[in-house]
Design a protein around this motif. Sequence first.
Motif, short mmCIF file in Angstrom:
data_model
loop_
_atom_site.label_atom_id
_atom_site.label_comp_id
_atom_site.label_asym_id
_atom_site.label_seq_id
_atom_site.Cartn_x
_atom_site.Cartn_y
_atom_site.Cartn_z
N ALA A 143 -101.77 -22.71 -33.25
CA ALA A 143 -101.93 -23.64 -32.12
C ALA A 143 -101.12 -23.15 -30.91
O ALA A 143 -101.59 -23.19 -29.77
CB ALA A 143 -101.49 -25.05 -32.53
N ASP A 173 -104.45 -28.31 -30.53
CA ASP A 173 -104.05 -27.60 -29.30
C ASP A 173 -105.08 -27.87 -28.20
O ASP A 173 -106.15 -28.42 -28.45
CB ASP A 173 -103.91 -26.09 -29.57
N ILE A 186 -113.82 -18.55 -39.90
CA ILE A 186 -112.38 -18.36 -39.64
C ILE A 186 -111.53 -18.59 -40.90
O ILE A 186 -110.37 -18.21 -40.92
CB ILE A 186 -111.85 -19.25 -38.50
N GLY A 203 -103.02 -10.92 -34.93
CA GLY A 203 -102.53 -11.16 -36.29
C GLY A 203 -103.39 -10.34 -37.24
O GLY A 203 -103.89 -9.27 -36.88
N HIS A 204 -103.58 -10.87 -38.45
CA HIS A 204 -104.34 -10.12 -39.45
C HIS A 204 -105.57 -10.87 -39.94
O HIS A 204 -106.32 -10.37 -40.77
CB HIS A 204 -103.44 -9.82 -40.66
N LEU A 206 -105.40 -13.48 -41.76
CA LEU A 206 -105.12 -13.89 -43.15
C LEU A 206 -104.55 -15.30 -43.26
O LEU A 206 -104.57 -15.91 -44.32
CB LEU A 206 -104.10 -12.91 -43.78
N ALA A 209 -107.10 -18.26 -44.21
CA ALA A 209 -107.68 -18.00 -45.54
C ALA A 209 -106.61 -18.27 -46.61
O ALA A 209 -106.88 -18.89 -47.65
CB ALA A 209 -108.17 -16.56 -45.63
N ALA A 232 -108.66 -27.16 -30.45
CA ALA A 232 -108.96 -27.18 -31.90
C ALA A 232 -107.97 -28.11 -32.60
O ALA A 232 -106.79 -28.17 -32.24
CB ALA A 232 -108.83 -25.77 -32.47
N PHE A 234 -106.79 -28.95 -36.49
CA PHE A 234 -106.84 -28.69 -37.93
C PHE A 234 -106.11 -29.83 -38.63
O PHE A 234 -104.96 -30.14 -38.28
CB PHE A 234 -106.15 -27.36 -38.28
#
Length: 246
Positions: A143, A173, A186, A203-204, A206, A209, A232, A234
């Motif tokens: 965020a 955010d 995503i 980032g990666h 990851l 996930a 967004a 979450f």
Amino acid sequence: MHDLKTPIAIIEAGINSLINTKDKEEQLSQRQQKTLARLLRNVKNAKNLVNDILEVGRSSEGIINNRRCLLCELLLPSIVEIIDLTDNTASERIRVCEDMDALIMELSKKDILLTMDQTLWRKEVYLDPRKINQIFRNLISNAIKYRKKTIEIHIDIKKSKDHSENLIVSVKDDGEGIEKIYHKKIFESYFQIEDEREDCVRGHGLGLAGILILIEDMGGRMYLESGEGKGAKFSVTLPLGVCSID
Ligand SMILES: Nc1ncnc2c1ncn2[C@@H]1O[C@H](COP(=O)(O)OP(=O)(O)OP(=O)(O)O)[C@@H](O)[C@H]1O
Ligand SMILES: [Mg+2]
């Protein structure tokens, strides 16, 4: 992956000892201090990445280390770790916050709005602190990465129909948001939406996930509400384990 922990710990300890040097003869120049601060930030990121991947592996093996703790003991360390990556004087002030109002005030200086009921600050819960830390850290750092200006964190505890309690955490955010076509993608490992921003730290792919695995292994769920240009949000719902009598 586990073998990376020792070298990372040694590098971190070395950088810290240089930063904290008290010897007048060995005072560091501003450039050296800046370089060491950057090294420390990066080594902390590397440590988090290794620990996060190990935790997902542990979770997949069915290892959940629930323990009794207060909600504030879960929330504060994750926030301190995130703020510490960009502003270590603010993170120090946050580390010593003794109540919710103090934390809310410190966070508002960083355009992070925290809302939770006063009674939840010292609410006793039975959860796995490492997993909760990883969930908070990943959602909040995403965020912060994608916001235009502010983020909102809301924490609540709600009863389900069967009267069991659930911890609800939402992180919202005011950034560009996520197009509907990516809402599933995503959560896949290594998936990142094309990003044209030059200042953006890659980032990666990851984080989400990994935490989705942790959340589902803990019997929880994660939801995303977002549209292009609309920011967004979450939300995570986690059942609060029943505390066994020790
Ligand atoms: N709050 C958000 N706003 C807009 N896009 C987001 C947001 N959170 C995640 N995304 C998109 O989802 C992708 C995957 O997120 P995820 O956290 O898994 O990876 P990452 O942040 O890119 O890297 P990592 O978490 O491994 O450092 C991101 O690359 C980004 O494209
Ligand atoms: Mg991430």
